[in-house]
Design an enzyme around this catalytic site. Structure first.
Site, PDB file in Angstrom:
ATOM      1  N   GLU A 136      -6.094  43.074   1.820  1.00  0.00           N
ATOM      2  CA  GLU A 136      -6.187  41.973   2.120  1.00  0.00           C
ATOM      3  C   GLU A 136      -4.778  40.911   2.028  1.00  0.00           C
ATOM      4  O   GLU A 136      -4.196  41.726   0.279  1.00  0.00           O
ATOM      5  CB  GLU A 136      -7.630  41.616   0.594  1.00  0.00           C
ATOM      6  CG  GLU A 136      -8.570  42.285   0.735  1.00  0.00           C
ATOM      7  CD  GLU A 136      -9.216  41.829   2.025  1.00  0.00           C
ATOM      8  OE1 GLU A 136      -9.095  40.958   2.570  1.00  0.00           O
ATOM      9  OE2 GLU A 136     -10.722  42.180   1.549  1.00  0.00           O
ATOM     10  N   CYS A 189      -5.500  33.247  -1.247  1.00  0.00           N
ATOM     11  CA  CYS A 189      -4.382  33.516   0.274  1.00  0.00           C
ATOM     12  C   CYS A 189      -5.090  32.995   0.851  1.00  0.00           C
ATOM     13  O   CYS A 189      -5.292  32.833   1.884  1.00  0.00           O
ATOM     14  CB  CYS A 189      -5.282  34.977  -0.247  1.00  0.00           C
ATOM     15  SG  CYS A 189      -6.815  35.509  -1.015  1.00  0.00           S
ATOM     16  N   LYS A 229      -4.231  49.421 -11.371  1.00  0.00           N
ATOM     17  CA  LYS A 229      -3.608  48.786 -11.354  1.00  0.00           C
ATOM     18  C   LYS A 229      -3.315  47.359 -11.387  1.00  0.00           C
ATOM     19  O   LYS A 229      -3.444  47.117 -10.275  1.00  0.00           O
ATOM     20  CB  LYS A 229      -1.874  49.538 -10.972  1.00  0.00           C
ATOM     21  CG  LYS A 229      -0.714  49.003 -11.746  1.00  0.00           C
ATOM     22  CD  LYS A 229       0.984  48.767 -10.804  1.00  0.00           C
ATOM     23  CE  LYS A 229       0.943  47.653 -10.015  1.00  0.00           C
ATOM     24  NZ  LYS A 229       1.225  46.336 -10.942  1.00  0.00           N
ATOM     25  N   GLU A 261       3.873  31.375   4.073  1.00  0.00           N
ATOM     26  CA  GLU A 261       3.502  31.141   2.560  1.00  0.00           C
ATOM     27  C   GLU A 261       3.324  31.036   1.534  1.00  0.00           C
ATOM     28  O   GLU A 261       4.443  31.582   1.052  1.00  0.00           O
ATOM     29  CB  GLU A 261       2.172  32.802   2.619  1.00  0.00           C
ATOM     30  CG  GLU A 261       1.038  32.560   1.531  1.00  0.00           C
ATOM     31  CD  GLU A 261       0.505  33.321   1.111  1.00  0.00           C
ATOM     32  OE1 GLU A 261       1.113  35.542   0.815  1.00  0.00           O
ATOM     33  OE2 GLU A 261      -0.661  33.908   0.505  1.00  0.00           O
TER      34      GLU A 261
HETATM   35  P1  NAD Z   1       2.378  41.367  -4.332  1.00  0.00           P
HETATM   36  O1  NAD Z   1       1.841  41.988  -3.808  1.00  0.00           O
HETATM   37  O2  NAD Z   1       4.062  41.061  -5.163  1.00  0.00           O
HETATM   38  O3  NAD Z   1       2.152  41.983  -5.590  1.00  0.00           O
HETATM   39  C1  NAD Z   1       0.219  42.555  -5.810  1.00  0.00           C
HETATM   40  C2  NAD Z   1       0.667  43.774  -6.732  1.00  0.00           C
HETATM   41  O4  NAD Z   1       1.151  44.624  -5.931  1.00  0.00           O
HETATM   42  C3  NAD Z   1       0.809  44.017  -7.844  1.00  0.00           C
HETATM   43  O5  NAD Z   1      -0.035  44.531  -8.660  1.00  0.00           O
HETATM   44  C4  NAD Z   1       2.586  44.388  -7.913  1.00  0.00           C
HETATM   45  O6  NAD Z   1       2.573  45.018  -8.870  1.00  0.00           O
HETATM   46  C5  NAD Z   1       1.856  45.605  -6.431  1.00  0.00           C
HETATM   47  N1  NAD Z   1       3.273  45.991  -5.931  1.00  0.00           N
HETATM   48  C6  NAD Z   1       4.680  45.281  -5.591  1.00  0.00           C
HETATM   49  N2  NAD Z   1       4.918  46.108  -5.311  1.00  0.00           N
HETATM   50  C7  NAD Z   1       4.511  47.506  -4.828  1.00  0.00           C
HETATM   51  C8  NAD Z   1       4.357  48.297  -4.073  1.00  0.00           C
HETATM   52  N3  NAD Z   1       6.095  48.708  -3.849  1.00  0.00           N
HETATM   53  N4  NAD Z   1       4.104  49.440  -4.777  1.00  0.00           N
HETATM   54  C9  NAD Z   1       3.104  49.145  -4.461  1.00  0.00           C
HETATM   55  N5  NAD Z   1       2.463  48.187  -5.618  1.00  0.00           N
HETATM   56  C10 NAD Z   1       3.449  47.112  -5.565  1.00  0.00           C
HETATM   57  O7  NAD Z   1       1.350  39.855  -4.615  1.00  0.00           O
HETATM   58  P2  NAD Z   1       1.384  38.816  -5.867  1.00  0.00           P
HETATM   59  O8  NAD Z   1       2.476  37.836  -5.909  1.00  0.00           O
HETATM   60  O9  NAD Z   1       0.916  39.678  -7.084  1.00  0.00           O
HETATM   61  O10 NAD Z   1      -0.020  38.064  -5.286  1.00  0.00           O
HETATM   62  C11 NAD Z   1      -0.084  37.430  -4.583  1.00  0.00           C
HETATM   63  C12 NAD Z   1       0.551  38.049  -2.685  1.00  0.00           C
HETATM   64  O11 NAD Z   1      -1.231  38.275  -3.079  1.00  0.00           O
HETATM   65  C13 NAD Z   1      -0.163  36.716  -1.399  1.00  0.00           C
HETATM   66  O12 NAD Z   1       0.092  36.655  -0.790  1.00  0.00           O
HETATM   67  C14 NAD Z   1      -1.396  36.400  -1.873  1.00  0.00           C
HETATM   68  O13 NAD Z   1      -1.574  36.108  -0.434  1.00  0.00           O
HETATM   69  C15 NAD Z   1      -1.945  38.049  -1.617  1.00  0.00           C
HETATM   70  N6  NAD Z   1      -3.075  37.172  -2.031  1.00  0.00           N
HETATM   71  C16 NAD Z   1      -4.869  38.223  -1.432  1.00  0.00           C
HETATM   72  C17 NAD Z   1      -6.179  37.826  -1.382  1.00  0.00           C
HETATM   73  C18 NAD Z   1      -6.790  38.440  -0.382  1.00  0.00           C
HETATM   74  O14 NAD Z   1      -7.999  39.104  -0.895  1.00  0.00           O
HETATM   75  N7  NAD Z   1      -6.821  38.826   1.161  1.00  0.00           N
HETATM   76  C19 NAD Z   1      -6.783  37.313  -2.662  1.00  0.00           C
HETATM   77  C20 NAD Z   1      -5.378  37.378  -3.490  1.00  0.00           C
HETATM   78  C21 NAD Z   1      -4.376  37.483  -3.293  1.00  0.00           C
END
Ligand code: NAD
Length: 497
Positions: free
Chosen positions: A266, A300, A191, A400
């Site tokens: 991650e 991230c 997804k 963050e």
């Molecule tokens: P997010 O956690 O809001 O969403 C990430 C994904 O999770 C999306 O596909 C979203 O639809 C899904 N999601 C949201 N709620 C969910 C739930 N309850 N159950 C299952 N899936 C759910 O994050 P974002 O705002 O899209 O991205 C930013 C975040 O991602 C930042 O915190 C960033 O640091 C992190 N990030 C981490 C890495 C890494 O490799 N460590 C890489 C890129 C981004």
């Protein structure tokens, strides 16, 4: 004056002009509910297209198809054939690299130079894991049990692997959740972020063109609380690999309890970048900027806490502010653009809100804030922002922000900076700029983070493990770590007496 934009690649234009569908069991389908979600161009706020908004039953169908393929057609494909399919997919990505770069620039706004690099990296990542397909081995163990006992291990695929990814590098984030599981014989339900589904859906077409059997890769588009939650809590999904925020990562762990899914996470970060006064000044300046402003800070492991040794602090932060103010912001299709917009109005608001909090708590904004130029007004632009006079207790030094904002903090000694750098719930990245080799390694070893860059930043490669300490994650991706994460070890005992 309006900028000159590179015209949209014709295949990308054609792809986004059709009604996008999800890939489930080799069929392109709408959500059962018929619901769709608008996908916006963050550079100007216009609607690019719409994508299906999957519900729980759509996800269930994808899991059923992935299970069927895992037990059926895919299980009969030998490792060398898997490798060939993955290599073919890598070739197809390369052949269509410009289209992928354009789709990602359209969908998440970053400059074509960056999205072109991600398209190349996507092909590279598949090639790396294609190599693993034929190199999965077990071990034999000597036994001290009386008589003759033969003991060996096998590495076997897990089954159905779910992937959930964010919007900050749409194609690349997804590829990392597809390549390794396929190489070792799993099937996948993935997804994308609800903000950026386009390039992954196009990848779905190439997966079919490469010749993967139906159901080996399934793509469901939809939001987190519904589609993401349905995947993470599905009792027939064997593993979830998640990239996203720490808050959602926690929910993924909770949901995994339903069938004790294997989980890799991650998550977020608040990485420390340490500039010692003996650093090569120009290199350090460039690194400090690149570490936090690249991809508009939506990284991230962004070096968002900048620790600068007190003797050079004032000059360094003022030079950094000047450096940051010279970046060219704009539409990613303008070849002179270096910094694109943030992903959404919501994210723009969030980032600007952190600047307010920072100033209220006593930090000084040397440069940055909302982009006010008229040609950027409809997009979600935030200028590279340097906050000075920050201390480690301030909100902007702890939380963050996920935008182009750096919090600059002075320090007096190596011991102090190690303590401050580790004073965070996160542990993803870290940077050190110094010309003293011993000091560089000592501080690198003391940092409680999964990745450290010395006199550089932002490098990752498919053969090198990536992941976080503390609340930045669970497990590692890339390299052999992903092979471990996508296989079970079976121990077999044979009585030869
Ligand atoms: P997010 O956690 O809001 O969403 C990430 C994904 O999770 C999306 O596909 C979203 O639809 C899904 N999601 C949201 N709620 C969910 C739930 N309850 N159950 C299952 N899936 C759910 O994050 P974002 O705002 O899209 O991205 C930013 C975040 O991602 C930042 O915190 C960033 O640091 C992190 N990030 C981490 C890495 C890494 O490799 N460590 C890489 C890129 C981004």
């Amino acid at each position: 004056m309006m900028p000159t934009l590179v015209s949209l690649n014709p295949k990308a234009a054609q792809f986004t002009s059709k009604s996008l569908k999800m890939l489930i069991g080799g069929q392109w389908v709408d959500a059962i509910s018929g619901k769709r979600r608008e996908i916006r161009n963050p550079a100007d706020g216009t609607v690019i297209t719409t994508a299906p908004d999957a519900g729980r039953e759509d996800v269930n169908q994808a899991v059923i198809q992935a299970r069927k393929a895992f037990e059926g057609s895919w299980s009969k494909v030998k490792p060398n054939e898997r490798a060939k399919l993955i290599l073919k997919l890598a070739d197809l990505i390369e052949e269509n690299a410009e289209e992928f770069a354009h789709l990602d620039t359209l969908d998440y706004g970053q400059p074509l130079t960056l999205t072109s690099n991600f398209a190349a990296a996507a092909a590279d990542n598949f090639r790396y894991y294609a190599g693993w397909a034929t190199k999965i081995t077990g071990e034999t163990h000597t036994s001290s049990v009386p008589g003759e006992i033969f003991n060996y291990t096998r590495r076997e695929p897990l089954g159905v692997c779910g992937g959930i990814v964010p919007w900050n590098a749409p194609l690349m984030n997804a590829v990392m959740k597809i390549s390794a599981p396929l190489a070792v014989g799993n099937t996948v339900v993935i997804k994308p972020s609800e903000e950026t589904p386009i390039s992954l859906l196009r990848l779905g077409e190439l997966i079919q063109e490469a010749g993967f059997p139906d159901g080996v890769v399934n793509i469901v588009t939809g939001d987190g609380p519904t589609a993401g939650d349905a995947l993470a809590s599905h009792p027939d999904v064997d593993k979830i690999a998640f990239t996203g925020s720490t808050a959602v990562g926690r929910k993924i762990i909770e949901n995994s309890a339903v069938n004790i899914k294997k989980v890799t996470l991650e998550l977020g970060g608040k990485s420390a970048h340490v500039i010692f006064s003996d650093a090569d000044y120009e290199t350090a300046l460039k690194n400090a900027a690149n570490a936090v402003f690249w991809n508009s800070g939506q990284v991230c492991f962004a070096g968002s806490r900048l620790f600068v040794e007190r003797g050079i602090y004032d000059n360094f932060v003022s030079d950094l502010a000047e450096y940051a103010s010279k970046y060219k912001l704009g539409n990613g299709f303008d070849e002179t653009t270096v910094i694109g917009p943030l992903i959404s109005a919501k994210q723009q608001e969030r980032v600007l809100h952190y600047m307010d909090i920072g100033q209220r708590e006593g930090a000084e904004m040397l440069t940055g804030g909302k982009a006010l130029e008229s040609e950027l007004q409809n997009g979600y632009f935030v200028k590279p922002t340097v906050m000075a006079n920050v201390n480690s207790d301030m909100t902007i030094a702890r939380e963050e922000i996920f935008g182009p904002v750096v919090s600059a903090i002075p320090f007096d000694s190596e011991e102090e900076v190690i303590r401050l750098a580790n004073q965070t719930e996160y542990g993803l990245g870290g940077g050190i700029c110094t010309t003293n080799l011993k000091k560089a390694h000592k501080v690198a070893h003391a940092m409680k983070t999964g990745n450290v860059w010395i006199n550089t930043y932002n490098i990752t490669e498919p053969n090198s493990p990536f992941g976080g300490y503390k609340q930045s994650g669970l497990g590692r991706e890339n390299g052999a770590a992903s092979i471990d994460a996508y296989t079970e070890v079976k121990n077999v005992w044979v009585d030869l007496n």
